[in-house]
Design a protein around this motif. Structure first.
Motif, PDB file in Angstrom:
ATOM      1  N   LEU A  61       0.813  -1.210   0.000  1.00 40.34           N
ATOM      2  CA  LEU A  61       0.000   0.000   0.000  1.00 40.34           C
ATOM      3  C   LEU A  61       0.848   1.263   0.000  1.00 40.34           C
ATOM      4  CD1 LEU A  61      -2.833  -0.934   2.522  1.00 40.34           C
ATOM      5  CD2 LEU A  61      -3.185  -0.183   0.185  1.00 40.34           C
ATOM      6  N   LEU A  64       0.742   5.133  -2.020  1.00 44.11           N
ATOM      7  CA  LEU A  64      -0.550   5.579  -2.515  1.00 44.11           C
ATOM      8  C   LEU A  64      -0.860   7.000  -2.058  1.00 44.11           C
ATOM      9  CD1 LEU A  64      -2.796   2.423  -2.084  1.00 44.11           C
ATOM     10  CD2 LEU A  64      -2.182   3.536  -4.216  1.00 44.11           C
ATOM     11  N   CYS A  65      -0.572   7.285  -0.788  1.00 45.48           N
ATOM     12  CA  CYS A  65      -0.846   8.605  -0.241  1.00 45.48           C
ATOM     13  C   CYS A  65      -0.092   8.742   1.071  1.00 45.48           C
ATOM     14  CB  CYS A  65      -2.346   8.819  -0.029  1.00 45.48           C
ATOM     15  SG  CYS A  65      -3.112   7.579   1.052  1.00 45.48           S
ATOM     16  N   TRP A  94      -8.196   1.515   1.061  1.00 42.24           N
ATOM     17  CA  TRP A  94      -7.770   2.749   1.704  1.00 42.24           C
ATOM     18  C   TRP A  94      -8.855   3.799   1.502  1.00 42.24           C
ATOM     19  CZ3 TRP A  94      -6.418   1.349  -3.127  1.00 42.24           C
ATOM     20  CH2 TRP A  94      -6.440   2.304  -4.140  1.00 42.24           C
ATOM     21  N   ILE A 106      -4.041   5.289 -10.753  1.00 43.11           N
ATOM     22  CA  ILE A 106      -3.455   4.917  -9.463  1.00 43.11           C
ATOM     23  C   ILE A 106      -2.577   3.697  -9.677  1.00 43.11           C
ATOM     24  CG2 ILE A 106      -3.957   4.122  -7.123  1.00 43.11           C
ATOM     25  CD1 ILE A 106      -6.595   5.630  -7.300  1.00 43.11           C
ATOM     26  N   PHE A 108      -0.073   0.802  -7.825  1.00 38.71           N
ATOM     27  CA  PHE A 108       0.557   0.133  -6.685  1.00 38.71           C
ATOM     28  C   PHE A 108       2.026  -0.122  -6.988  1.00 38.71           C
ATOM     29  CE2 PHE A 108      -3.872  -1.203  -5.903  1.00 38.71           C
ATOM     30  CZ  PHE A 108      -3.982  -0.800  -4.587  1.00 38.71           C
ATOM     31  N   THR A 113      -2.125  -1.226 -12.029  1.00 37.68           N
ATOM     32  CA  THR A 113      -2.607   0.143 -12.121  1.00 37.68           C
ATOM     33  C   THR A 113      -4.126   0.143 -12.254  1.00 37.68           C
ATOM     34  OG1 THR A 113      -2.391   0.210 -14.528  1.00 37.68           O
ATOM     35  CG2 THR A 113      -0.483   0.939 -13.225  1.00 37.68           C
TER      36      THR A 113
END
Length: 712
Positions: A61, A64-65, A94, A106, A108, A113
């Motif tokens: 994860l 991602l952010c 998330w 997005i 990973f 994607t």
């Protein structure tokens, strides 16, 4: 030899090419986004709750952010995962604060994607004056279908505002997807969100891109085709067409014990929702019941015997920022068959805050409620009761009071993270024979204790006693940095282990063996893996002892692990997940002579009473704190086949050994199965090395080619 090696590497090249193309087509196996408008800025921003399904190996994860107020990564204790189709999959979840209209790719990693396009611009509803909530769509596990076997797939949708939800294929020209033309063999009923597979498709994986939209309900006579949706959110599904080897009617079927499709379970704060899912399969045994659920969902007790399979699930509503409606979807998979996907919903009831002046006092043995009567307008006080009607509720002209025992009055106990929570409910109970217009009252009450403070005699974790019935433990050997746990062993972090002082360098057998000479080119290090298949949260592997011997009967053996202690500095434990224990063994010190070894370990699967306790034995310490017994345990003895300690050939393989279970809390059984056992790496002649280098370059070029195919 060169010819056979050449043919093997060529075959491997084509296999890698095929696998790479499969990854290109199916690295993204599903996505939904549940959107909640943020009230503070009038809905210009939303909290987007992502659920995605990715192909194995399960991507991290990270990246991602940035975690904080605007982003939360849901790191599951054990992610939702499955073995079908292809190489398997896992779920990643998330939540993130984003603009209400949002488009982005997005990633990973380089293999996985997702393209996301959502339109959730704020819309103030005329009927309520509140912001519109976009629709929710439940994400099923990766779907499997068989060639020439048509069937329907009903998507499960919800809208908190009561709007009509419609589904349509995403359109690339509107920026809703990339390379997403609809498939001719998939039909869509937009009004009912039902997909139909015609059966006329080639074998292979496919992706389906949809948009779910909500519309204000209108009478049928006034409906027009030019109505504009209030919002649009993406839905991405995976669909794998497989060869049909039996009748189209042979799929597993859910029994009546399984919650019905689209069923809703309502959850008060700290309430524990439990249910079972059962499937019947006459043609093949069910190998897994795959689940895509919510953070905190517990799965346990999977069984599959005589055509019947079952899985139990439990979810405790704690404090969370999740949406009010939470889907859980599941399917039963066999080797060649899959049941129809079924989805249910958890609904988090909205609860008003307790009135001003309310007190809930939590003590060690009881909770005391003091509630101003003035806040209970139009409530019949004589109809109020707790979970148990036997516990009295007192009231006078100003206040209602109740003393609620933690071990009585219907008080329930649940664990959330490291907290122990006692719950009860003050509610109106009307006579069933009367139709009442008077309002009802529901007040959930909860006393929360950190685990280290929970010392009353009534804090047992509520886990079924059959939770370990189908559990297994297996023992495997791998070269360092290889095998299914390579992410832990490639760059290992080591746990400190104390030595077994009574045995360190004192075994007579070790001194005798130490003076003998080496035979062949010996392997320096091996990683011993003890792996459990249990999905039960907080289950641990506790090691009683591990021993090695030069003979299968263990007439002469040497203990190198006991109660978490090691026999020499050459044994190190590698930090891994809770259902795996990994030890790196330096063979030159532990097994200085001989060309074969046998290993036997005695271990327990266990769960402690308190979340703050550990049941894994620590060196020279009793089990748990102050000898606290485990709530549930099961004993296993696992053996290896003979493990080669010398490098004699050019292949590398692993020893896969048995797993077997004993009786809970009591006796034990023991068994062994046959398996490849060599862990050997050798050298080859110069022509073979030159050919291997050439084919290695070919494989690198194939890898680069695949990267350009997947991500142009």
């Amino acid at each position: 030899m060169v010819d056979s090696l050449r043919m093997a590497i060529i075959a491997l090249s084509f296999a890698l090419l095929w696998m790479g193309l499969t990854f290109c087509q199916a690295s993204s196996l599903g996505l939904t986004v549940h959107v909640v408008p943020i009230q503070n800025d009038g809905g210009q921003s939303v909290r987007a709750h992502f659920t995605t399904i990715a192909s194995n190996p399960c991507p991290p994860l990270t990246g991602l952010c940035t975690e904080g107020v605007n982003c939360t990564l849901h790191r599951a204790y054990e992610p939702f995962s499955g073995i079908k189709p292809s190489l398997g999959w896992c779920v990643r979840q998330w939540e993130q604060v984003l603009p209400s209209n949002y488009q982005k790719t997005i990633s990973f990693n380089s293999d996985t994607t997702f393209y996301v396009s959502m339109k959730a611009a704020p819309h103030l509803r005329v009927n309520s004056g509140k912001l519109n909530h976009p629709p929710y769509v439940a994400l099923p596990p990766p779907m499997r279908a068989r060639m020439n076997c048509p069937h329907h797939i009903h998507l499960s949708v919800k809208d908190l505002d009561g709007d009509k939800v419609r589904c349509r294929f995403a359109e690339e020209k509107q920026g809703e997807c990339l390379n997403c033309s609809p498939h001719s063999f998939i039909e869509l009923n937009e009004d009912s969100c039902m997909l139909t597979f015609t059966g006329n498709a080639k074998l292979g994986p496919y992706s389906i891109y949809l948009m779910a939209e909500d519309y204000i309900p209108t009478p049928k006579v006034s409906q027009t085709s030019d109505r504009q949706p209030l919002s649009s959110v993406p839905v991405q599904l995976s669909f794998t067409v497989e060869q049909s080897t039996s009748s189209c009617a042979d799929e597993p079927i859910a029994t009546l014990r399984t919650p019905r499709e689209h069923a809703t379970f309502y959850a008060l704060p700290f309430e524990d929702v439990k249910f079972d899912v059962d499937f019947m399969s006459q043609k093949e045994s069910v190998t897994e019941i795959a689940v895509v659920g919510q953070p905190g969902l517990l799965k346990y007790g999977f069984t599959s015997t005589d055509g019947m399979s079952r899985l139990s699930m439990s979810w405790v509503r704690g404090e969370n920022t999740l949406p009010r409606a939470l889907p859980i979807c599941f399917v039963a998979n066999t080797v060649t068959l899959q049941s129809e996907p079924r989805c249910i919903w958890l609904y988090q009831r909205e609860i008003k805050t307790l009135p001003h002046g309310t007190e809930l006092i939590c003590n060690k043995t009881e909770m005391t409620l003091i509630l101003p009567i003035g806040s209970l307008s139009n409530i019949n006080l004589d109809e109020l009761q707790l979970n148990s009607a036997a516990c009295p509720i007192n009231f006078n002209e100003t206040h209602l009071t109740a003393r609620i025992a933690l071990d009585g009055c219907g008080t329930k106990t649940v664990h959330i993270g490291t907290e122990l929570v006692y719950t009860n409910t003050l509610k109106s109970v009307h006579p069933s024979s009367l139709i009442r217009r008077q309002p009802s009252l529901i007040f959930p009450l909860a006393c929360r204790f950190p685990a280290v403070q929970a010392r009353s005699p009534n804090f047992n974790i509520k886990i079924p006693t059959n939770a370990f019935d189908n559990a297994a433990v297996r023992l495997e050997f791998y070269n360092p940095g290889e095998g299914p746990m390579a992410k832990y062993t490639r760059n290992p972090q080591f746990n400190p282990l104390e030595p077994i002082l009574a045995q360190l360098d004192s075994s007579p057998a070790r001194h005798i063996r130490a003076v003998q000479g080496q035979l062949g080119s010996r392997i320096k290090d091996l990683d011993l893996h003890l792996i459990s298949n249990t999905t039960l949260a907080r289950a641990e592997i506790s090691i009683q002892r591990c021993m090695e011997s030069e003979t299968a009967d263990f007439t002469q053996s040497y203990i190198f692990l006991e109660d978490g202690c090691k026999s020499a500095r050459s044994t190190k434990e590698i930090v891994a997940s809770s259902n795996v224990r990994i030890f790196r063994l330096r063979l030159a010190d532990l097994f200085p002579v001989g060309i074969m070894m046998y290993v036997k370990c005695e271990v327990d699967l266990c769960i402690t009473f308190l979340p703050s306790e550990k049941c894994s034995k620590q060196c020279n310490q009793a089990l748990g704190r102050g000898g606290t017994p485990t709530m549930l345990s099961k004993h296993f003895t696992v053996r290896s086949e003979p493990i080669s300690l010398v490098r004699t050939r050019t292949t590398t393989s692993m020893s896969v050994v048995t797993n077997e279970a004993g009786q809970t809390e009591a006796g034990q059984t023991e068994a062994t199965t046959s398996a490849p056992v060599e862990v050997v790496i050798g050298t080859s002649s110069a022509p073979e090395q030159a050919f291997s280098m050439a084919m290695g370059l070919t494989l690198i070029l194939i890898s680069i080619f695949l990267q350009h195919i997947c991500f142009p």
